[in-house]
Design a protein around this motif. Sequence first.
Motif, short mmCIF file in Angstrom:
data_model
loop_
_atom_site.label_atom_id
_atom_site.label_comp_id
_atom_site.label_asym_id
_atom_site.label_seq_id
_atom_site.Cartn_x
_atom_site.Cartn_y
_atom_site.Cartn_z
N SER A 11 -12.37 -6.70 39.92
CA SER A 11 -12.63 -5.27 39.75
C SER A 11 -14.09 -4.92 39.99
O SER A 11 -14.42 -3.77 40.28
CB SER A 11 -12.20 -4.82 38.35
N ASN A 14 -16.85 -5.21 45.72
CA ASN A 14 -16.87 -3.97 46.50
C ASN A 14 -15.46 -3.63 46.98
O ASN A 14 -14.57 -4.49 47.02
CB ASN A 14 -17.86 -4.07 47.66
N LYS A 15 -15.27 -2.37 47.38
CA LYS A 15 -13.92 -1.88 47.67
C LYS A 15 -13.25 -2.62 48.82
O LYS A 15 -12.04 -2.86 48.79
CB LYS A 15 -13.96 -0.38 47.96
N MET A 240 -6.69 2.79 45.07
CA MET A 240 -7.96 2.64 45.77
C MET A 240 -8.20 3.72 46.81
O MET A 240 -9.33 3.87 47.31
CB MET A 240 -8.03 1.27 46.45
N GLU A 243 -11.16 6.03 46.47
CA GLU A 243 -12.41 5.30 46.66
C GLU A 243 -12.63 5.00 48.14
O GLU A 243 -13.75 5.10 48.66
CB GLU A 243 -12.39 4.01 45.85
N ASN A 247 -14.95 7.77 48.43
CA ASN A 247 -15.93 6.99 47.66
C ASN A 247 -15.97 7.40 46.19
O ASN A 247 -17.02 7.35 45.53
CB ASN A 247 -17.33 7.13 48.28
N LYS A 248 -14.82 7.85 45.66
CA LYS A 248 -14.71 8.20 44.24
C LYS A 248 -13.64 7.33 43.61
O LYS A 248 -12.46 7.43 43.95
CB LYS A 248 -14.34 9.68 44.09
N ARG A 249 -14.07 6.52 42.66
CA ARG A 249 -13.15 5.54 42.08
C ARG A 249 -12.36 6.14 40.92
O ARG A 249 -12.91 6.89 40.09
CB ARG A 249 -13.93 4.32 41.59
#
Length: 286
Positions: A11, A14-15, A240, A243, A247-249
């Motif tokens: 977790s 990086n994505k 995901m 994100e 880019n918003k988790r």
Amino acid sequence: EENPNAPGGLSAANKWARLATLLGGPVMNLLLASVLFAIVISQLGIPQTNLAQIQAVIPGSPADIAGFKSKDIFVLVNGEKVNSVEQVIRITQANLGKSMNFVLKRDGQEISVQVTPRLDPPEGEGPLGVILTNPVTQIGFFQAVPLGVQTTYDMLRQLLSLPAMLINGQVDSSQMRLISPKGMYDIYSQVRTESEEATNNDSKLVLLNMVIYFGIISAGLGFTNLLPIPAADGGRIFFMLPELLFNKRVPPKFENAVHAIGFSILMAIMIMVFIQDFINPVVLPK
């Protein structure tokens, strides 16, 4: 896996690393399916569906009397160029009791044969008395890999179309059910038994049928794991998306709670399916 503050944890990665990890399992399932299908194709060859070949000639039939031989390939039927097995059958059915002209290719040479298809053939025999098939082209494993990938893709497309086919009545709901590993083993046993009977215990063909079965299972697992089901790889990939796109988790606590609930539901369903497969074992349609 779930704590973004755990150093070195999934977790906290990086994505893109997380996405690659989550895709790893399903993608390997699909790759394995493609390899298994490629193995089968390389062993059995590719049917040339635009050609019609005689697989066997029934003794005493009009074709046998006229001199038809196994492995003969149809070139012309009554002057019409042959491009499928169905075409040969259709033209023959339209000329029962009439003399027909066939041009056959045998050992690289073309020969002309006259024969009259029967109006009332014996049970289990056709008017001509031949068993038709498509000639097969043998290819190597690496040549078969693209076809293995295509077979896997066709399977995924068919799985995606199942809900619509069910709604439209193209598939009977009684033919669709969830199965546990016990149900998978039951199907395996039946496929193996039927394969042994159909191939007269030909060990190579039995093995290839088993490879096909495991290819189907592997493709099915890959597809299922990519579905947006909480706790499954596809469900985690679904969370995901914000994100990856913006880019918003999604808050980890919320995501973990959804996965925990989803996992509990999946376990409950699995127990029910296990019980179902013991009480009402899977029986393949004949």
